[in-house]
Design a protein around this motif. Sequence first.
Motif, PDB file in Angstrom:
ATOM      1  N   GLY A 127       0.823  -1.214   0.000  1.00 26.92           N
ATOM      2  CA  GLY A 127       0.000   0.000   0.000  1.00 26.92           C
ATOM      3  C   GLY A 127       0.848   1.252   0.000  1.00 26.92           C
ATOM      4  N   ILE A 128       1.913   1.245   0.790  1.00 31.09           N
ATOM      5  CA  ILE A 128       2.764   2.441   0.874  1.00 31.09           C
ATOM      6  C   ILE A 128       3.437   2.705  -0.458  1.00 31.09           C
ATOM      7  N   SER A 185       0.920   4.071  -2.888  1.00 34.82           N
ATOM      8  CA  SER A 185       0.549   5.470  -2.641  1.00 34.82           C
ATOM      9  C   SER A 185       1.676   6.401  -3.052  1.00 34.82           C
ATOM     10  N   GLY A 186       2.900   6.024  -2.726  1.00 35.99           N
ATOM     11  CA  GLY A 186       4.030   6.882  -3.053  1.00 35.99           C
ATOM     12  C   GLY A 186       4.241   7.011  -4.545  1.00 35.99           C
ATOM     13  N   TRP A 187       4.112   5.884  -5.255  1.00 39.70           N
ATOM     14  CA  TRP A 187       4.340   5.905  -6.696  1.00 39.70           C
ATOM     15  C   TRP A 187       3.223   6.652  -7.410  1.00 39.70           C
ATOM     16  N   SER A 188       1.982   6.357  -7.014  1.00 38.21           N
ATOM     17  CA  SER A 188       0.864   6.911  -7.768  1.00 38.21           C
ATOM     18  C   SER A 188       0.689   8.406  -7.512  1.00 38.21           C
ATOM     19  N   SER A 189       1.223   8.913  -6.396  1.00 38.69           N
ATOM     20  CA  SER A 189       1.050  10.338  -6.112  1.00 38.69           C
ATOM     21  C   SER A 189       1.736  11.199  -7.148  1.00 38.69           C
ATOM     22  N   ASN A 190       2.748  10.656  -7.794  1.00 35.85           N
ATOM     23  CA  ASN A 190       3.509  11.404  -8.781  1.00 35.85           C
ATOM     24  C   ASN A 190       4.150  12.634  -8.152  1.00 35.85           C
ATOM     25  N   PHE A 230      10.057   9.361  -2.537  1.00 35.05           N
ATOM     26  CA  PHE A 230      11.120   9.173  -1.546  1.00 35.05           C
ATOM     27  C   PHE A 230      10.612   8.368  -0.365  1.00 35.05           C
ATOM     28  N   GLY A 231       9.471   8.789   0.145  1.00 38.17           N
ATOM     29  CA  GLY A 231       8.910   8.112   1.321  1.00 38.17           C
ATOM     30  C   GLY A 231       8.621   6.662   1.031  1.00 38.17           C
ATOM     31  N   ALA A 232       8.044   6.406  -0.127  1.00 36.69           N
ATOM     32  CA  ALA A 232       7.657   5.044  -0.443  1.00 36.69           C
ATOM     33  C   ALA A 232       8.872   4.144  -0.572  1.00 36.69           C
ATOM     34  N   ILE A 233       9.903   4.650  -1.251  1.00 31.25           N
ATOM     35  CA  ILE A 233      11.080   3.810  -1.450  1.00 31.25           C
ATOM     36  C   ILE A 233      11.780   3.555  -0.126  1.00 31.25           C
ATOM     37  N   ARG A 234      11.851   4.609   0.690  1.00 33.48           N
ATOM     38  CA  ARG A 234      12.430   4.423   2.023  1.00 33.48           C
ATOM     39  C   ARG A 234      11.657   3.358   2.787  1.00 33.48           C
ATOM     40  N   SER A 235      10.344   3.470   2.702  1.00 34.24           N
ATOM     41  CA  SER A 235       9.496   2.566   3.470  1.00 34.24           C
ATOM     42  C   SER A 235       9.689   1.137   3.006  1.00 34.24           C
ATOM     43  N   LEU A 283      11.229   7.399   8.969  1.00 35.55           N
ATOM     44  CA  LEU A 283      11.807   7.967   7.739  1.00 35.55           C
ATOM     45  C   LEU A 283      10.802   8.109   6.602  1.00 35.55           C
ATOM     46  N   PRO A 284       9.897   7.147   6.394  1.00 36.42           N
ATOM     47  CA  PRO A 284       9.011   7.296   5.235  1.00 36.42           C
ATOM     48  C   PRO A 284       8.125   8.520   5.311  1.00 36.42           C
TER      49      PRO A 284
END
Lengths: 413, 193, 394, 404
Positions: A145-146, A149-154, A160-165, A236-237
């Motif tokens: 899910g994270i 959400s991070g990818w689709s937000s564009n 950054f947050g999603a990849i960190r997470s 961090l995320p």
Amino acid sequence: MQAFLDSLIRGWGHDPQTWVWTQLIYVAFMGLFSFAVINFAAVTAGIFSWAERRVAGRMQSRVGPNRAGPGGFYQWIADAVKLLTKEDLVPTEADQFLFRIAPYFMMVGFACVFVALPFSHRLVIAEMNVGVFYIIAVTALIVVGIIMSGWSSNSKWSLFGAIRSAAQIISYEIPAGMALMIPVLLSGTLSTQGIIRAQGPWPWEWYIFHDPASFAAFFIYFISALAEGNRTPFDLPEAESELVSGYNTEYSGMRFSYFFLVEWGNMWVMSALATTMFLGGWQVPFLPVTDAADKIAMLSGGWTVLAELASIAIFTFKTLFFVFIVMWLRWTLPRIRVDQMMNMCWKYLVPVSFAAVLFVAGWMLVIHAVPALDWIMRIVLTAGGAITLVMFWLRTLQNIKDTGDKFDFTSNW
Amino acid sequence: MTAEEIHAQLAAKFGERIGPLMPPNKDSWALVNKAEDLIEIGQFCKGELGFDCLINLSGVDWPKKNQIEIVYHLYSYSKRHQFVLKVQLDRTAPSLPSLESVWKSADWLEREQYDLLGVEFRGHPDLRRIMMPDDWVGHPLRKDYKEQASWHNIETTRESPLDGFVRLDDLTKRKAAATAAIVPAAEKKEVLQ
Amino acid sequence: MSEARRGTGPEPTMDMTNKEVMKRIEYTGDMLLNMGPQHPSTHGVINFLVQTDGEVMKRAIPEVGYLHRSLEKIAEKCTYNGYMPYTDRIDYIAAMFANQGWAMAIERLLDVKVPRRAEYCRVIACELNRISSHLVAVGTMSMDIGAVTPFPYALREREFINDLLEELCGARLTYNYLRIGGVAFDLPESYGDKVLTFVDHFEKILVEFNRLITYNEIFVQRLANLAPISPELAIEYCLVGPNLRGSGVKFDVRRDIPYSIYPELQFDIPVGRGELGVTGDCWDRFWVRVAEMRESCRILRQCIAQIPEGETMAKMPRKIKVPEGVEASVRIESARGDMQYYVIGGGENAYRCKVRTGSFTAMGIIDPLSRGLMVADLVALIASLDVVAPEIDR
Amino acid sequence: MPTETLARQTPAGFGGYTKNITDTAKSFWEGMSVTLSYMFRKPMTTQYPDRVPFPVRDSLPARYRGFLEVDMDICTACQACERACPIAVINIDTVKGDGKNKPKLAMERFDIDIGKCMFCGLCVEPCPTGAIQHTREFEGSVMNFDNLTLRFVPDVLAPWPAYKVPKGSEAFPRRPLGEVTRNLLKKWDAPPPPFPSKDDLAKLDKADYGKPKPVGLDAAAMGRQIAARALQVKGDVPKLGRVIEEAMAGTDCGDCGYADCKGYSDAIAAGADWSAEKCAPGGAESKQMLETIIVTLKTGVLPAAPGVVANATTALGAAPLVADADVPAGPPLSQTLSKDALYKLVNDAMAGTDCGDCEYDDCEGYSKGIVYEGQLDLNRCAPGGEDTKVKLYNIMLGTKPPAA
């Protein structure tokens, strides 16, 4: 749960094996329980959001929300209503479908955990024989899910947050899983209820004080759980000062609140799991429940109900204590950097957790040979823990005295 | 070292190219006659005289003299002395070599003067506007600067509410005067009171 | 460093714009991250064009000017006394120093001798303001690192100082306390006792603050060895104040270019010693600020003990006039370091007033320092330089 | 640059590995005990505004700089605050009356734009009577932005008379601080004052706007009329006295030092008193008329054509105050009159607000400075503005003031 339903059907005078409506009854009750579980999760998360703000307020020498209701308790309801009625913004540049669906992935990954979490002696939705394994498996849905959400937000911050997470949660599942293997090793079962039954009601019977390695394993699990739940020092995320708000930067309204529902609800999950695995779960003093003998089941009438309530209370108390510690950590510690987070996982937690598993395996052989050592070790560790707590409390009181303040817990709530 | 000693060393090295020590009414300073010498003088100051820091760089617009003056405040952390150098440029096309290669702190200080006074620092690695927007017209610290009326449809002036009250008063007064003109003179006195 | 910088892209021209810089980053194929102008940790409205490759930054280019209010131009339109409230706005966290710089510059132009009691009042107010400014600096810095709790603690202590300053001059943020030739008000009754009570309390809190955050292992790990600035580099880029001292340069305008009554006071100049990392790293800059608060407490104690009776305002003409063309430059040790006022007199208002502030020059070093750091480190670096956006842009 | 470097040496190998862990545990122990201890202390924050024991403004120190307040009862209309304000949030319009129907000096407007005010306190300092003060009011949220302008003169059509400072007074009776502003603030939630609509504005004659409009009686013409009659009866002191009495305010106030108006006019007629400014109720107009009369009596010639401002300087042959007279017609008054007479003329030229902006204690001080002490700066009377400046240059130097 199935056994409970079967007994109901039998009570109505049918045989569940042959009765035509059995499956329908099962579905209906499943729906009912899912509803109850999701509501339990939502309400707990809501209350935690209030509690966290009150605790944070007190710790920061502030008051915190105290307007709506007694002690500001209805604040979380007001917030929920506000979030429900807020506009649900979807950025034009976002991937519309993924953006909308991402919060539900998190909700699913979070709510499914409750199926295997025990609440009391009898109150568990599904007593699975692979409970621990199931919990570790379904929590992984959150990371999906994270990332979605991070990818689709564009948005770059969200990404950054999603990849960190992703990096964080996947890494920390290893030490968390290994640490959870120690109670499994000691009890010989993957069932959460089975692990509680293998412990006892008194501290020296808990797995945390079983031996030094399980003591360390508890902390490893706790740290990893913080990381998996995106709690400080591993937030961090969603690091506010670095990434604005991380993976949920672009969200608003109800979808945004799902993320926070999951975050706060996760505090219950991680604390309940810690309680179950290391702290004797719902075991009531003087009424130990083991595989061999179930003292609570042997009671009769109203005493059964009382004992059941006592076990709920004990479990809840232990869980809330850890929830408090999680909040307390959040309002004390700084955030670590992303490379340090990785370092900590792979250089410290993973090796130590592996070593702990090996040690426990060895220790089990030793105490099998010399049973007295088992008891000596448990007593020593328990005493050590108690002394540490007392010293810590004295240090805290000393702090108040050092700056010329007075001990005052009750005023200005 | 005192300002006199510093100036004596500068004069010994550069002779005519450096101006006399100006009367030390407040802060004594010396003029660099030709802007082209700046880098050489700067390097000498940094190397021989120990001025390891350019603490301030300011530009002053003198429309009367048709000059733009660039003022360098030098300070030496190692020897704890200070000195001021000035360069006078033509106001119509002010241009001088950049001292960024001598003191790194000149980087931003020169960018600021470029932006606010329109002085070109030749050889500056990154000469862009720093305070004002890229498409701003004019250099605000020039004495004859006139603000543009609007920027991207944003008005640069705003009416004071007090002006509104002036209009309001004027209107009320006129109305009162109009009423007073109608009524007889005997009642006029009462109205005024 | 500048060689490398010249190597990227075409030669700069007079009309190069920010957009071209952004394009230049995008052409490299790295991610261009616009950190700011609205970002939680840029301390005001600053923009950083961050060129990143994943978490690792290649470069961060500061873009300032969002808070530019032409304060230098306003000085050319205002009377000398009328500009005093504007100096409050140069650095709103430490307004007293900007006041003092302006007052001292005009006093230098007019050769005014300030009464001794007024000098003591100034120093008391300034040192209180220095503590409050450093409290904001260390508080926001720990918040940028992720620890939220030290910030309210720091602000709570700052509130006590605000109360004290409010009692002294009537305002909590933009004090406008100093006047050319003295101060606006004498100390109120039993003010010294109140300051001493606060100082006693604050020194205990400082110990607690250190235990909470300064020596916290995560905090140390985040900041020690991060973005060290060597003394040479610090001087080259004209870093001032705590940033310069954090790099180990023992320089303080209060001691080295003495002004006011500082020569009569005993105080140490804390310098970064690389206690937990390399000299001049972010932790050193943080620690220098914490140590300076303690020194300010020492100064306050001495001032309260020594303050003489007397006038608080020199005999000043009602309308101040400075002959045209007379110039003076004054350096004072602000909370953000050496603040220089370069003023040219011009009759009833200044002909030119240039304010060189510590934050402005500190911004210049971020670009060269940021190479190879992580995005999270940039936040720590900005916080450790303690830049305040209005002081950069003025 | 000698620098002391004491870099911490993290032990290599297993020692460093464990040291990191122990350091972490120790510092967490310290930090967490601090935060926990705050759980058991009283929070520092105050619950604003409903859970404080008394109104917040009462807890603020006396020097607190809140909204500005003007006690109009002791405001001398000297406009020192308006000049001190760096951002022009104060707007004072004065109007001069004849002293009979209208007060001599009155304020049509005293507006302070609180929305723009930066609370610096510079306006409070030059106030001679302490009329303008900072209150401890600070809550400024309004329904309408225009309501943020405080109007201390409630009605433009009823100008508020300026306070005349009694000589030698040290203290001034002031209303309790905050009362006036609080009353004004009560209107903040009311609808905004009626602003002229666009139609109204279009109707306004723009060209006419801002020009001074003639008000009151024409002192110049009346003065010449009386002076002409006085010239006829010159020599007959009782008759002359009766004629001159017409120029007085007629209030018999005794402010001139004589028993009544007749006493003052008789003294002038008898040549015992040559001062024109003693009639306080009559104000500027009485003064102007008396000046014309006295000058006529002294010179024996009626002042020149109407339209030229009738005052002593024109009549005595100095540079007329019209704009086209570039060259003075004769030596300045300062060389022809006696010091005392000169002092009176100079003092009359002052605005009379005793604002102290000239760095003398009051207007008389400045006049004495100019006449007796050789003060050469004639630009100091800020309230009098251009008018006073022109008069002073005329009297002292016989020239026009230099262009700004």
